[in-house]
Design a protein around this motif. Structure first.
Motif, mmCIF file in Angstrom:
data_model
loop_
_atom_site.group_PDB
_atom_site.id
_atom_site.type_symbol
_atom_site.label_atom_id
_atom_site.label_comp_id
_atom_site.label_asym_id
_atom_site.label_seq_id
_atom_site.Cartn_x
_atom_site.Cartn_y
_atom_site.Cartn_z
ATOM 1 N N TYR A 81 59.604 61.640 16.731
ATOM 2 C CA TYR A 81 60.800 61.505 18.088
ATOM 3 C C TYR A 81 62.662 60.612 17.263
ATOM 4 O O TYR A 81 61.720 60.141 16.459
ATOM 5 N N PRO A 82 63.556 60.958 17.595
ATOM 6 C CA PRO A 82 63.759 61.732 19.271
ATOM 7 C C PRO A 82 63.552 63.629 19.188
ATOM 8 O O PRO A 82 63.430 64.139 17.860
ATOM 9 N N LEU A 83 63.699 64.111 20.267
ATOM 10 C CA LEU A 83 63.410 65.100 20.163
ATOM 11 C C LEU A 83 65.055 65.974 20.994
ATOM 12 O O LEU A 83 65.670 65.456 22.248
ATOM 13 N N MET A 84 65.147 66.704 20.600
ATOM 14 C CA MET A 84 66.609 67.566 21.022
ATOM 15 C C MET A 84 66.328 68.706 21.750
ATOM 16 O O MET A 84 64.968 69.556 21.211
ATOM 17 N N LEU A 85 65.841 69.281 23.102
ATOM 18 C CA LEU A 85 65.656 70.423 23.399
ATOM 19 C C LEU A 85 67.232 71.378 24.349
ATOM 20 O O LEU A 85 67.930 70.998 23.989
ATOM 21 N N GLN A 86 66.738 72.381 23.834
ATOM 22 C CA GLN A 86 68.171 73.841 24.451
ATOM 23 C C GLN A 86 67.691 74.795 24.763
ATOM 24 O O GLN A 86 65.868 75.485 24.726
ATOM 25 N N VAL A 114 62.210 78.442 25.718
ATOM 26 C CA VAL A 114 63.397 76.365 26.203
ATOM 27 C C VAL A 114 62.678 76.047 24.190
ATOM 28 O O VAL A 114 61.552 76.151 24.101
ATOM 29 N N THR A 115 63.659 75.695 23.388
ATOM 30 C CA THR A 115 63.420 75.311 22.330
ATOM 31 C C THR A 115 63.307 74.111 21.640
ATOM 32 O O THR A 115 64.084 73.630 22.265
ATOM 33 N N VAL A 116 62.505 73.523 21.564
ATOM 34 C CA VAL A 116 62.195 71.690 21.074
ATOM 35 C C VAL A 116 62.498 71.414 19.387
ATOM 36 O O VAL A 116 61.696 72.283 18.327
ATOM 37 N N LYS A 117 62.987 70.299 19.119
ATOM 38 C CA LYS A 117 63.246 70.179 17.339
ATOM 39 C C LYS A 117 63.072 69.113 17.428
ATOM 40 O O LYS A 117 63.589 68.160 18.350
ATOM 41 N N ASP A 118 62.528 67.630 16.651
ATOM 42 C CA ASP A 118 62.088 66.905 16.506
ATOM 43 C C ASP A 118 62.556 65.867 15.328
ATOM 44 O O ASP A 118 63.849 67.176 14.583
ATOM 45 N N ARG A 120 59.781 74.235 18.190
ATOM 46 C CA ARG A 120 58.476 74.988 19.054
ATOM 47 C C ARG A 120 59.537 75.691 19.719
ATOM 48 O O ARG A 120 60.643 74.683 20.641
ATOM 49 N N SER A 121 58.587 76.145 20.471
ATOM 50 C CA SER A 121 59.342 77.206 21.948
ATOM 51 C C SER A 121 58.233 77.694 22.837
ATOM 52 O O SER A 121 57.156 77.606 22.411
ATOM 53 N N VAL A 122 59.345 77.487 24.525
ATOM 54 C CA VAL A 122 58.328 77.993 25.282
ATOM 55 C C VAL A 122 58.716 79.002 26.281
ATOM 56 O O VAL A 122 60.227 78.298 26.098
ATOM 57 N N THR A 123 58.404 79.390 26.915
ATOM 58 C CA THR A 123 58.753 80.331 28.247
ATOM 59 C C THR A 123 59.442 79.842 29.408
ATOM 60 O O THR A 123 58.019 79.160 29.544
ATOM 61 N N THR A 124 60.152 79.339 29.823
ATOM 62 C CA THR A 124 60.203 79.020 31.435
ATOM 63 C C THR A 124 59.369 79.610 32.557
ATOM 64 O O THR A 124 59.030 81.073 32.582
#
Length: 876
Positions: free
Chosen positions: A77-82, A48-52, A58-62
Motif C-alpha cells: 500500500y498505497p494502491l492506485m486503481l484505474q 480495472v488495473t491496480v498498481k501498488d 494486476r488487472s481484472v475485468t468487471t
C-alpha cells in the motif's frame, strides 16, 4: 443497498474469501480488494488495473454490474486503481486504512485522488499512475480529501452522505435504474478548489442532451399555465388547431387542465374557489392568470431508448433565487407531460416556484401499427423508422413481426403505458426524483454565472431550496414513492391528493369507519380493479345505485352481465334485482362502501375495463403481440367493429389523449368475441354467447391476478400459469413500504373515491405508514369528494352530490409550504365534513365556501382520524 455480483463472474475470482467480500459481506479482505466501477452507470466488462507502491500491476475485468475483485497478496500500500469508462478514465487511491472496506472507482474517487495528490487534471492522475508517483501519498491525505468532498456534498444536500469511495450501492445498467447513491455520482460536478471542493452544474445522468430545449413565454400571447388561453379560455371548449408543435402544446395544456379540474361551470367553484385568477390568498386578483417564464424539456432514458421518460421544468418569472422552491408535478393517470398542469403545476407557478414535471414513462406514446407511425417528444408525427429511438414510444418488435401481426390482427394500436414492456410504475419514484434533479440543473443554468473554469457553480441547491413532492392520483403515488426512495434529501415534504399507492404489507392493520370494521383493505390496484370489472355492471342495476350518473352508458350490457355471472355460479340470486344487490354486496365486502354505490356505473363505463387491460399488460411486461386475455386497442365503428385509425387521430393524440384507451376514438377491443373482434362493450363472450361486456376476457384478467380460475377455483397451469406469474411479479415490483421516516407528508382523499377506494389506498397507506413509524404523515379524508373533479359539472348528478377535492389539494400544499417555511405545525389527521350543493342533477346551485369548510387547525375530537394498536379509526 448492498452491491451484487454475478456468481459466474465470482467463480472466476480467487476463492471463497473473495466471494464473501465481493457480495458485500464485509467489503475487501486483508488479501483482496473489491468494489464497483461506475460513472453513474456501471462500467461493465471493463479492465480495472491496480498498481501498488512498488510498481506491481494486476488487472481484472468487471462484470455487467461493474463489480470487480482481485487478490492483493504481496502488494504494498498505497494502491492506485484505474478504469476506463465511456465518460472518462477514473482513478481511486486505496490505503492501509481502507482494508476491509469496498474500494469503488468512480468520478468521486477520481476527484478525491486529484486533491490528495495535488493534481488538477485527470491527465495528471494518469501520469501519476503510469509513473507510480502516488506511492508517497499518506492515509491522512486521502482521508482528508474524502472528508473535504463530503463537506462539499453536505453543503449541496443539507445532509452528509456516505463516502462514495466505500459506499455499497447499485449502479444503473442498461436493464435497470441505479439507486440514490448512484444518482449522487452525477448530480453535481465536484472539482478541487482552494483546498476543498466546489460543486458545479452538470446535465443529470440519463438526460439526452440532444433533446434538451428551452423556450420563454411572455405571459400575454402564450404562457406557462394557460398556454395563452387565460382563465376565460380554459373555462370554455376550444377548437383545436393541430399543426405545429406550438399549437399541439397549447391545446395539450387546455385539455389537461380541464381533465383534472372542474372548469366546466363557475357554479362548481372555478373562478371563485380556485382557478388561474385566484391568488395564493384565495382572492380573485389575478385576472386571466397568465404566467410568463421559461420552459425546458428533454428526454431521460437509457441508451437504447426503450426505457425513457419525458422531463420538463417550468420557471415562472416570479421565481426568487434568494428563496428558491420546487414543486413536483408528476403526471396523473397515464397522461402526457402536461398532465399535472392544473393541480400542482398551477399551485407551484402561482407561488413563484419552479415546477418539475415528468410523464413517468407513460404519456401519449401511440404507435399506429398499420401505418407504422409514432409521436415525437413535442407530439408531432413521424414514421417509426425516421424517429428511431427518439420516438416517444415505438413497440419493440421487428419488421417481420410487425408485418405478420398486421396481417393477422390489422389496424391495431400499441400504447406506451400498456406495451413498453418496462413496467414503468416500478420507476415512478425514481422518475420524480429525476425531475427534481433536472429542475436544479435548469435553475442553475438560468441563475448561475460561469467562473474562470468556464463552469457554473451550483447556487441553487437542495440545501437552500424548499422541495415539495406533489400531484394527484398516479402522480401522487409517484410522489410518495419518491419520498420513500429519497436518500439524498432532495425532497423536504410531500402534499398529495387521491394517491394511487399500493402498500406492500397491511398485515396487523385494521380499518374501522365509525364502529364498522372494513372487511378488505390494502389490495393491489390490479387486484381490486379486476374484481370491480366483474361485478360493477351488474351492481349498477341495484336499487341502492338507482339514479347514478351515466347509468345508461352500460345499461345495454349490465343485464346480460348479471345473467352470465349467475350462470357461472359467481352470483346465486334468482332474480335480476337480487343479482344486482348481491353484486353490490360483493363490492362492499371487497373494500367499497355505500358512498360509492351510485358511482359504479360511471366508473365501469369510462375507466375500469381499460385500466384493467392497460395494467394487465404493463405489469406483466407483455408485448402488443401477446394479445393477453384477447384484448387489444383499435379504432372502432358504430357496431364495435375494428376500423383503420385516421391519420388525424395520431396528429392530435398528444393534445387530447389520456394515455389509456378509450381515448380519441381508440377503444378497447375484445379479439375473441363471437363474430370476430369487437369493442368490449359490444362483445359477445364465447362461453355465454351473450353480449355481457366481454365477461370471458374479464374472467381471464382476474385469473392473471389470482392464479386461479375464478369460476372453478382451480389453479392455473401451463401457459396461463406462466402469464399469471409474470403479472404477479409486476405487482410485487410496484408495492411500497410506507416508510417515510420523519419526512412531513400530507395525503388528502375523497371518501367517495370509487376509482381508487380509500380502503385500498389512502387509508391503507396511512395505516402502513403509522405501523412503519412515519411520524409526520397526516391524512385528511373529505366526505362527498371523489377522484374525477372534472365529472362534477360534466355528468349530471355529480354536481348535486360531489364537492371538488381540488380545494383541499390546494390547502394541503398551503399547509406543507407553511410548515417547511415557518415551522407551522401540521394539523392532526381528520375527516372534513362537507355539504353537497344539492338541487337538480345537471343544474345544482352554485358552490360556496360553506360547502367546503377548511381543514381544521385543531379538529374536534369527533373528527380526528386515529391510529392505535394497529387500528386506523375513521369517524363517520
Amino acid at each position: 443497498m448492498e452491491h451484487r455480483i454475478r456468481m459466474r463472474a465470482i467463480a472466476l475470482a480467487v476463492g471463497s474469501t473473495l466471494i464473501l467480500a465481493a457480495c458485500g459481506g464485509g467489503g475487501s479482505s486483508n488479501h483482496s480488494v473489491s468494489g464497483i466501477a461506475a460513472e453513474g452507470l456501471a462500467i461493465a466488462n471493463a479492465v480495472v488495473t491496480v498498481k501498488d507502491a512498488a510498481g506491481t500491476t494486476r488487472s481484472v475485468t468487471t462484470d455487467a454490474s461493474g463489480n470487480y475483485v482481485f487478490d492483493t497478496s504481496g502488494l504494498s500500500y498505497p494502491l492506485m486503481l484505474q478504469v476506463t469508462g465511456t465518460k472518462g478514465v477514473w482513478h481511486a487511491l486505496v490505503t492501509e486504512d481502507d482494508r476491509g472496506k469496498p474500494a469503488n472507482i468512480n468520478n468521486a474517487t477520481n476527484s478525491v485522488a486529484l486533491l490528495a495528490l495535488g493534481a488538477t487534471t485527470t491527465a495528471e492522475l494518469q501520469a501519476a499512475f503510469a509513473a507510480g508517483s502516488f506511492k508517497s501519498v499518506s492515509n491522512a491525505a486521502v482521508a482528508n480529501a474524502d472528508s473535504r468532498l463530503l463537506d462539499a456534498l453536505e453543503a449541496e444536500l443539507g445532509k452528509r452522505p456516505e463516502s462514495l469511495r466505500s459506499a455499497r450501492f447499485t449502479p444503473g445498467t442498461a436493464e435497470a435504474e441505479g439507486d440514490e447513491t448512484d444518482r449522487l455520482l452525477t448530480l453535481v460536478d465536484a472539482r478541487p478548489t482552494g483546498g476543498g471542493f466546489g460543486t458545479y452544474n452538470v446535465m443529470p445522468e440519463h438526460v439526452w442532451a440532444d433533446t434538451y430545449t428551452t423556450k420563454t413565454y411572455d405571459g400575454v400571447s402564450d404562457d406557462l399555465l394557460t398556454a395563452g388561453y387565460g382563465k376565460s379560455g380554459l373555462s370554455a371548449a376550444t377548437t383545436a388547431i393541430f399543426g405545429s408543435a406550438a399549437e399541439l402544446r397549447r391545446y395539450a395544456i387546455h385539455t389537461n387542465y380541464r381533465a383534472l379540474v372542474d372548469a366546466n361551470k363557475a357554479a362548481g367553484g372555478f373562478g371563485t374557489l380556485y382557478g388561474p385568477n385566484i391568488d395564493v390568498n384565495g382572492n380573485d386578483t389575478l385576472g386571466e392568470g397568465k404566467i410568463p417564464g421559461l420552459e425546458a424539456i428533454a428526454y431521460s432514458g437509457d441508451s437504447s431508448g426503450k426505457r425513457k421518460v419525458t422531463l420538463m421544468v417550468q420557471v415562472p418569472d416570479s421565481f426568487d433565487r434568494t428563496k428558491p422552491c420546487i414543486i413536483t408535478a408528476t403526471s396523473s393517470g397515464s397522461r402526457g407531460i402536461y398532465g399535472a398542469i392544473g393541480t400542482s403545476g398551477e399551485w407551484g407557478l402561482k407561488h413563484g416556484c419552479a415546477v418539475a414535471y415528468t410523464d413517468k414513462g407513460s404519456g401519449n406514446g401511440m404507435h399506429d401499427l398499420a401505418r407504422d407511425t409514432v409521436n415525437m417528444i413535442d407530439g408531432t408525427v413521424s414514421t417509426a423508422s425516421a424517429a428511431g429511438k427518439k420516438a416517444h414510444f415505438a413497440a419493440d418488435i421487428t419488421k417481420s413481426q410487425l408485418d405478420a401481426f398486421n396481417v393477422a390482427t390489422p389496424n391495431r394500436i400499441a400504447y406506451k403505458h400498456a406495451h413498453s414492456q418496462q413496467n414503468p410504475e416500478k420507476d415512478w419514484g425514481r422518475n420524480t426524483l429525476d425531475a427534481v434533479a433536472f429542475a436544479f440543473y435548469v435553475l442553475n443554468e438560468k441563475y448561475s454565472t460561469a467562473d474562470a473554469s468556464g463552469k457554473k457553480p451550483r447556487v441553487i441547491r437542495p440545501a437552500n431550496t424548499i422541495v415539495i413532492a406533489s400531484s394527484a392520483s398516479n402522480g401522487a403515488g409517484a410522489a410518495l414513492m419518491a419520498a420513500e426512495q429519497d436518500r439524498l434529501g432532495l425532497i423536504d415534504g410531500v402534499a398529495v391528493s387521491e394517491p394511487q399507492i399500493q402498500p406492500k404489507d397491511v398485515s396487523g392493520i385494521t380499518i374501522k369507519q365509525g364502529s364498522a370494521t372494513v372487511p378488505t383493505i390494502g389490495k393491489p390496484l390490479l387486484d381490486y380493479f379486476t374484481y370491480a370489472n366483474l361485478y360493477q355492471p351488474c351492481a349498477a342495476l341495484s336499487a341502492a345505485a338507482a339514479g347514478g350518473p351515466a347509468g345508461a352508458a352500460l345499461a345495454f350490457y349490465a343485464t346480460d352481465r348479471c345473467t352470465s355471472l349467475k350462470e357461472k355460479g359467481l352470483l346465486t340470486a334468482a332474480t335480476l334485482a337480487g343479482q344486482a344487490d348481491e353484486a353490490l354486496q360483493k363490492l362492499h365486502a371487497y373494500g367499497w362502501a355505500a358512498e360509492h354505490d351510485v358511482l359504479h356505473a360511471t366508473h365501469h363505463a369510462f375507466a375500469t375495463p381499460s385500466i384493467v387491460v392497460t395494467y394487465l399488460n404493463t405489469l406483466g411486461r407483455f408485448s402488443v403481440l401477446d394479445n393477453v386475455c384477447g384484448f387489444s386497442f383499435a379504432t372502432t365503428g358504430g357496431t364495435g367493429a375494428v376500423t383503420a385509425t385516421a391519420a388525424v387521430i395520431q396528429s392530435m393524440i398528444f393534445s387530447v389523449g389520456n394515455g389509456v384507451p378509450p381515448t380519441s376514438g381508440i377503444n378497447l377491443v375484445y379479439n375473441d368475441a363471437v363474430g370476430g373482434p369487437t369493442r368490449d362493450i359490444n362483445a359477445k363472450s364465447p362461453s355465454t354467447n351473450r353480449a355481457d361486456g366481454a365477461l370471458d376476457g374479464a374472467l381471464c384478467a382476474r385469473a392473471m391476478v389470482t392464479g386461479v380460475d375464478p369460476v372453478t377455483g382451480a389453479k392455473l397451469t401451463g401457459t396461463q400459469l406462466a402469464l399469471s406469474e409474470k403479472v404477479q411479479k409486476g405487482i410485487r415490483e410496484v408495492q411500497v413500504e410506507a416508510k417515510l421516516g420523519t419526512k412531513p407528508t400530507i395525503i388528502v382523499a375523497g371518501r367517495s373515491d370509487t376509482l381508487i377506494p380509500v380502503n385500498h389506498a389512502a387509508r391503507a397507506y396511512y395505516g402502513a405508514g403509522q405501523k412503519a413509524g412515519s411520524s409526520l404523515l397526516r391524512y385528511y379524508e373529505v366526505t362527498n369528494a371523489q377522484h374525477f373533479d372534472t365529472f362534477i359539472d360534466l355528468l349530471p348528478g355529480y354536481d348535486s352530490r360531489i364537492v371538488p377535492l381540488h380545494v383541499y389539494f390546494n390547502q394541503a400544499l398551503d399547509l406543507m409550504y407553511a410548515h417547511l417555511k415557518t415551522g407551522a405545525p401540521l394539523p392532526a389527521s381528520q375527516v372534513v365534513h362537507t355539504t353537497p350543493r344539492g338541487g337538480t342533477a345537471g343544474s345544482a346551485p352554485a358552490i360556496s365556501a360553506s360547502n367546503v369548510p377548511r381543514i381544521a387547525t385543531s379538529p374536534a375530537a369527533a373528527d380526528v382520524i386515529g391510529y392505535a394498536a394497529g387500528t386506523v379509526s375513521v369517524p363517520d
